[in-house]
Design an enzyme around this catalytic site. Structure first.
Site, PDB file in Angstrom:
ATOM      1  N   ARG A  89      28.700  39.087  65.118  1.00 31.03           N
ATOM      2  CA  ARG A  89      29.431  40.284  65.145  1.00 31.03           C
ATOM      3  C   ARG A  89      28.770  41.236  66.196  1.00 31.03           C
ATOM      4  NH1 ARG A  89      32.033  44.738  65.446  1.00 31.03           N
ATOM      5  NH2 ARG A  89      33.347  45.374  63.924  1.00 31.03           N
ATOM      6  N   ARG A 118      27.595  37.748  58.600  1.00 28.82           N
ATOM      7  CA  ARG A 118      27.462  37.597  60.024  1.00 28.82           C
ATOM      8  C   ARG A 118      26.307  38.174  60.505  1.00 28.82           C
ATOM      9  NH1 ARG A 118      33.426  39.962  61.304  1.00 28.82           N
ATOM     10  NH2 ARG A 118      32.482  41.618  60.183  1.00 28.82           N
ATOM     11  N   GLU A 150      42.516  44.645  65.990  1.00 32.13           N
ATOM     12  CA  GLU A 150      42.651  43.616  65.136  1.00 32.13           C
ATOM     13  C   GLU A 150      43.812  42.741  65.884  1.00 32.13           C
ATOM     14  OE1 GLU A 150      41.148  42.981  62.195  1.00 32.13           O
ATOM     15  OE2 GLU A 150      40.201  44.761  62.365  1.00 32.13           O
TER      16      GLU A 150
END
Length: 125
Positions: free
Chosen positions: A20, A62, A28
């Site tokens: 990330r 992540r 999104e």
């Protein structure tokens, strides 16, 4: 536009790591510029050797990191080209906010229409 999968280690012993990009938040998938943001990150980093500087691990497991591809800071690039927001909640590098301000002023990327909704607001809806 703010997450990638890196193949790490030596040939024959690769492991895939979800990364990330730190300090930014991209639209999104269903948002305007969501797909374009993903394409922008892919154009810079897909099948490229990357330098990943881990900062933390998020709640999804992540690696949160600064990423460099082709000699370019991918985190800063995404914001500077109008493909992501400076994620103020986690921001520590003031150059990322300056890049967002410049992208807004230039009406780059998602700032073209003036109606951009931040991903954190989009997710609340």
């Amino acid at each position: 536009g703010d997450t990638l999968t890196a193949r790490c280690s030596e040939p024959g012993a690769y492991e895939q790591v979800k990364v990330r990009l730190a300090e930014i938040d991209a639209p999104e998938k269903a948002q305007p510029f969501g797909n374009r943001s993903r394409q922008s990150l892919a154009e810079l980093c897909f099948q490229q050797q990357a330098t990943i500087r881990p900062i933390a691990t998020d709640k999804y497991g992540r690696t949160v990191a600064r990423v460099e591809c082709r000699g370019t800071d991918a985190n800063l690039h995404q914001v500077a080209t109008g493909m992501a927001w400076a994620y103020k909640k986690y921001l520590t590098d003031p150059t990322i906010k300056l890049a967002e301000d410049a992208a807004r002023q230039e009406r780059a990327g998602l700032w073209r229409d003036g109606e951009a909704v931040a991903p954190w607001d989009w997710r609340k809806r």
